[in-house]
Write an enzyme that holds these catalytic residues in place. Structure first.
Site, short mmCIF file in Angstrom:
data_model
loop_
_atom_site.label_atom_id
_atom_site.label_comp_id
_atom_site.label_asym_id
_atom_site.label_seq_id
_atom_site.Cartn_x
_atom_site.Cartn_y
_atom_site.Cartn_z
N GLY A 111 0.77 -1.52 0.12
CA GLY A 111 -0.25 0.18 -0.01
C GLY A 111 0.71 1.25 0.30
CB CYS A 112 -0.05 4.57 -0.85
SG CYS A 112 -1.40 5.05 -0.10
N GLY A 113 0.54 3.65 2.14
CA GLY A 113 0.32 4.60 3.65
C GLY A 113 -1.69 4.35 4.25
CG LEU A 114 -4.38 6.16 2.67
CD1 LEU A 114 -4.83 7.60 1.31
CD2 LEU A 114 -4.44 7.14 3.98
#
Length: 278
Positions: A111-114
């Site tokens: 993921g991208c942090g979310l």
């Protein structure tokens, strides 16, 4: 679903004996989904008490072999979401490289942090609504828990085994399964009932353990309207049981137990305990 950040919470409950019932409160532990992310990727979502999360993050990272010492964590940030908490950890350059290699061997997207938020949503998915009309008298529940204790064959040998059982008001203990893990014992019970074509709507699930939210979710999928446990529930388990329609009774002893949700299924000879408390 509302998540509370306090590690404990006071909840209303009803104390029931064979002859009487009374309203009161009990302090129970909170249970919250905790998403553990490294360099923007979710590694795991754990159900935990929302306290000392920095210590939890370091200890989990060490035990999983993700870091060799706390110095391998460049930064740690606790983010509170509506559905739980996200512990965002950033690894040192050296450890980050080894973690990326490890992640390539794991299933699931990076993921991208979310993605921690998405994982929390999965952990907090709603339980199946239970509408069974089964009603039990207090002495039946006390007798059922006594039967559960006497039927734990493996636990009599080692004193370290959990049990989950299904009890029918006309047939007594229909099935019992044991395991070192309380979740495993309940999964085994669900499988045994499914293989036998036994409907969960006709009886109560009995547990030798505390009641976490997963135990309520598993019971709801079985369709059982009443869940009784030896130990206390978590606050999240109580909230989920209330929403999905399960009568949750816990702290079951030789002569009494406490009801936290939907007391109308617990009856005296004349009327339900819910009516007695009004």
């Amino acid at each position: 679903m509302t998540i509370h950040s306090s590690p404990v919470i006071s909840l209303p409950r009803m104390s029931v004996t064979k002859d009487a019932s009374s309203a009161g409160e009990r302090v129970v532990p909170e249970e919250t989904p905790i998403a553990l992310t490294y360099n923007g990727s979710t590694h795991a979502v754990m159900m935990a008490t929302p306290a000392d999360l920095e210590d939890f993050a370091v200890g989990f990272s060490l035990s999983e072999g993700i870091i060799a010492s706390s110095a391998d964590l460049v930064s740690t940030e606790i983010i509170e979401h509506e559905l739980g908490c996200e512990v965002r950890m950033w690894l040192s350059e050296a450890r980050g490289g080894s973690y990326r290699s490890r992640r390539r061997a794991l299933a699931g997207p990076v993921g991208c942090g979310l993605c921690g938020i998405e994982s929390l949503a999965e952990a907090a998915r709603p339980a199946q609504v239970v509408t069974g009309s089964l009603q039990l008298q207090p002495d039946m529940i006390i007798s059922a828990m006594a039967d559960l204790s006497g039927a734990q064959r493996l636990n009599r040998e080692v004193r370290a085994i959990h049990a989950a059982a299904f009890w029918h008001p006309n047939r007594g203990l229909v099935a019992l399964r044991e395991d070192v893990g309380r979740h495993n014992a309940l999964d085994k019970l669900a499988g045994a009932l499914a293989r036998a074509g036994e409907p969960g709507t006709d009886g109560a699930v009995l547990l030798t353990s505390r009641v976490s939210v997963e135990m309520v979710q598993k019971t709801s999928r079985m369709g059982a309207p009443i869940l009784v446990a030896v130990s206390a529930p978590t606050a999240l388990a109580v909230r989920v049981a209330e929403r999905c329609g399960i009568t949750l009774a816990a702290v079951a002893r030789e002569d009494a137990f406490e009801v936290f949700t939907h007391p109308g299924r617990i009856t005296t000879r004349e009327r339900s305990c819910a009516e007695l408390i009004v």
